[in-house]
Design a protein around this motif. Structure first.
Motif, PDB file in Angstrom:
ATOM      1  N   ALA A 115       0.836  -1.237   0.230  1.00  0.00           N
ATOM      2  CA  ALA A 115      -0.574  -0.302  -0.417  1.00  0.00           C
ATOM      3  C   ALA A 115       0.760   1.515   0.034  1.00  0.00           C
ATOM      4  CB  ALA A 115      -0.704  -0.295   1.146  1.00  0.00           C
ATOM      5  N   ALA A 116       2.154   1.600   1.074  1.00  0.00           N
ATOM      6  CA  ALA A 116       3.073   2.095   0.866  1.00  0.00           C
ATOM      7  C   ALA A 116       3.445   2.457  -1.213  1.00  0.00           C
ATOM      8  CB  ALA A 116       4.244   2.207   1.656  1.00  0.00           C
ATOM      9  N   PHE A 117       3.835   1.748  -1.591  1.00  0.00           N
ATOM     10  CA  PHE A 117       3.920   2.062  -2.750  1.00  0.00           C
ATOM     11  C   PHE A 117       3.501   2.279  -3.683  1.00  0.00           C
ATOM     12  CE2 PHE A 117       3.933  -0.009  -7.160  1.00  0.00           C
ATOM     13  CZ  PHE A 117       5.505   0.824  -7.531  1.00  0.00           C
ATOM     14  N   LEU A 118       2.072   2.093  -2.947  1.00  0.00           N
ATOM     15  CA  LEU A 118       0.805   2.314  -4.436  1.00  0.00           C
ATOM     16  C   LEU A 118       0.297   3.991  -4.086  1.00  0.00           C
ATOM     17  CD1 LEU A 118      -1.209  -0.552  -4.041  1.00  0.00           C
ATOM     18  CD2 LEU A 118      -0.360  -0.400  -6.135  1.00  0.00           C
ATOM     19  N   PHE A 119       0.760   4.612  -2.442  1.00  0.00           N
ATOM     20  CA  PHE A 119       0.422   5.478  -2.051  1.00  0.00           C
ATOM     21  C   PHE A 119       1.635   6.803  -2.247  1.00  0.00           C
ATOM     22  CE2 PHE A 119      -3.018   3.635   0.704  1.00  0.00           C
ATOM     23  CZ  PHE A 119      -4.162   4.331   0.092  1.00  0.00           C
ATOM     24  N   LEU A 127      -7.925   7.939 -17.363  1.00  0.00           N
ATOM     25  CA  LEU A 127      -7.241   6.158 -17.903  1.00  0.00           C
ATOM     26  C   LEU A 127      -6.725   6.289 -16.571  1.00  0.00           C
ATOM     27  CD1 LEU A 127      -7.178   3.965 -20.010  1.00  0.00           C
ATOM     28  CD2 LEU A 127      -5.375   5.109 -20.634  1.00  0.00           C
ATOM     29  N   PHE A 128      -5.531   6.783 -16.327  1.00  0.00           N
ATOM     30  CA  PHE A 128      -4.811   6.259 -15.241  1.00  0.00           C
ATOM     31  C   PHE A 128      -5.490   5.976 -13.823  1.00  0.00           C
ATOM     32  CE2 PHE A 128      -2.382   7.191 -11.618  1.00  0.00           C
ATOM     33  CZ  PHE A 128      -1.288   6.738 -11.637  1.00  0.00           C
ATOM     34  N   ASN A 129      -5.855   6.518 -13.642  1.00  0.00           N
ATOM     35  CA  ASN A 129      -7.031   6.497 -12.292  1.00  0.00           C
ATOM     36  C   ASN A 129      -8.011   5.195 -13.021  1.00  0.00           C
ATOM     37  OD1 ASN A 129      -6.123   8.903 -11.109  1.00  0.00           O
ATOM     38  ND2 ASN A 129      -7.673   9.819 -11.760  1.00  0.00           N
ATOM     39  N   THR A 163      -8.492  -0.433 -10.806  1.00  0.00           N
ATOM     40  CA  THR A 163      -8.640  -1.852 -10.867  1.00  0.00           C
ATOM     41  C   THR A 163      -6.965  -2.633 -10.764  1.00  0.00           C
ATOM     42  OG1 THR A 163     -10.194  -0.812 -13.180  1.00  0.00           O
ATOM     43  CG2 THR A 163      -9.055  -3.589 -12.936  1.00  0.00           C
ATOM     44  N   VAL A 164      -6.009  -2.158 -11.861  1.00  0.00           N
ATOM     45  CA  VAL A 164      -4.849  -3.077 -10.660  1.00  0.00           C
ATOM     46  C   VAL A 164      -4.707  -3.273  -9.337  1.00  0.00           C
ATOM     47  CG1 VAL A 164      -2.039  -2.928 -10.752  1.00  0.00           C
ATOM     48  CG2 VAL A 164      -3.818  -2.433 -13.258  1.00  0.00           C
ATOM     49  N   THR A 165      -5.676  -2.495  -8.693  1.00  0.00           N
ATOM     50  CA  THR A 165      -4.473  -1.964  -7.087  1.00  0.00           C
ATOM     51  C   THR A 165      -5.565  -2.659  -6.482  1.00  0.00           C
ATOM     52  OG1 THR A 165      -3.765  -0.299  -7.284  1.00  0.00           O
ATOM     53  CG2 THR A 165      -5.280  -0.642  -5.201  1.00  0.00           C
ATOM     54  N   ALA A 166      -7.333  -2.856  -7.071  1.00  0.00           N
ATOM     55  CA  ALA A 166      -7.952  -4.259  -6.633  1.00  0.00           C
ATOM     56  C   ALA A 166      -7.602  -5.635  -6.554  1.00  0.00           C
ATOM     57  CB  ALA A 166      -9.051  -3.399  -6.739  1.00  0.00           C
ATOM     58  N   ILE A 167      -7.626  -5.596  -7.895  1.00  0.00           N
ATOM     59  CA  ILE A 167      -6.971  -7.484  -8.040  1.00  0.00           C
ATOM     60  C   ILE A 167      -5.949  -7.372  -7.616  1.00  0.00           C
ATOM     61  CG2 ILE A 167      -6.556  -8.475 -10.130  1.00  0.00           C
ATOM     62  CD1 ILE A 167      -7.780  -6.653 -12.318  1.00  0.00           C
ATOM     63  N   PHE A 168      -4.853  -6.412  -7.216  1.00  0.00           N
ATOM     64  CA  PHE A 168      -4.258  -7.051  -6.613  1.00  0.00           C
ATOM     65  C   PHE A 168      -3.748  -7.640  -4.814  1.00  0.00           C
ATOM     66  CE2 PHE A 168      -0.169  -5.605  -3.802  1.00  0.00           C
ATOM     67  CZ  PHE A 168       0.315  -6.146  -3.824  1.00  0.00           C
TER      68      PHE A 168
END
Length: 206
Positions: free
Chosen positions: A155-159, A172-174, A179-184
């Protein structure tokens, strides 16, 4: 349960671990129980007289390595924050993105990852003593702590990535990012959850 204890093995396939978990849940009755499916909770009556806990040595060392790597990464990320530091007064040495909400989330998750990994490391150091009772108690503390540390580090990496993105209105980025975050995170929970989450007898999902 008695038959399972008599025929206790050092290694189990996943279906056997699930069977052990069911036995443990059924024998413990209803209520909150910390029963990871890692196969580290079922103890034979003769275990205290066998190998002095050496059967768990590889597991302890592997988890200790992972916890140490998480702590190292979190420690390094705490001093190389996203966006860097200001080099001019009046905010000399302060984080450039200090006022960004995503940056605050990054610091929170990174701190949580660091602290949980240290808790796991300390618990696993106690497990190195070889006492079977200490080993099982250490696993009960280290596994959930390591689970939280891994999730928090991700989560720290994503934020951190979100905090440093230049385009705040890129639809598009959002969409792709969310989507990728939710799947991950769903995959992470499915992979790590059964290994560490407490079991709640009587509740099918838990």
């Amino acid at each position: 349960m008695d038959i399972a204890e008599i025929n206790l093995q050092s290694r189990y396939v996943f279906r056997e671990r699930i069977s052990l978990m069911v036995l443990l849940c059924a024998s413990s009755g209803r209520g909150f129980q910390v029963i990871p499916t890692s196969g580290m909770t079922l103890r034979s009556r003769s275990e205290h007289h066998l190998s002095n806990g050496d059967k768990y040595k590889d597991n302890v060392n592997a988890l200790l390595l992972v916890a140490t790597l998480v702590a190292t990464v979190a420690f390094a990320a705490g001093f190389t924050v996203p966006g860097g530091f200001s080099s001019s007064p009046p905010n000399l040495g302060m984080a450039i993105l200090a006022n960004e909400l995503d940056f605050c989330y990054f610091l929170l998750c990174n701190t949580l990852a660091m602290q949980c990994s240290v808790v796991a490391i300390v618990a696993l150091i106690w497990a190195q003593l070889g006492d079977p009772e200490l080993i099982h108690r250490a696993f009960h503390l280290a596994l959930p702590s390591l689970f939280v540390a891994l999730i928090s580090m991700s989560a720290a990496f994503l934020f951190g990535v979100v905090a440093t993105r230049r385009s705040h209105n890129n639809f598009l980025f959002n969409v792709v990012f969310n989507t990728v975050t939710a799947i991950f995170f769903h995959v992470m929970v499915l992979l790590l959850g059964p290994y560490v989450i407490p079991q709640l007898p009587g509740v099918p999902f838990l």
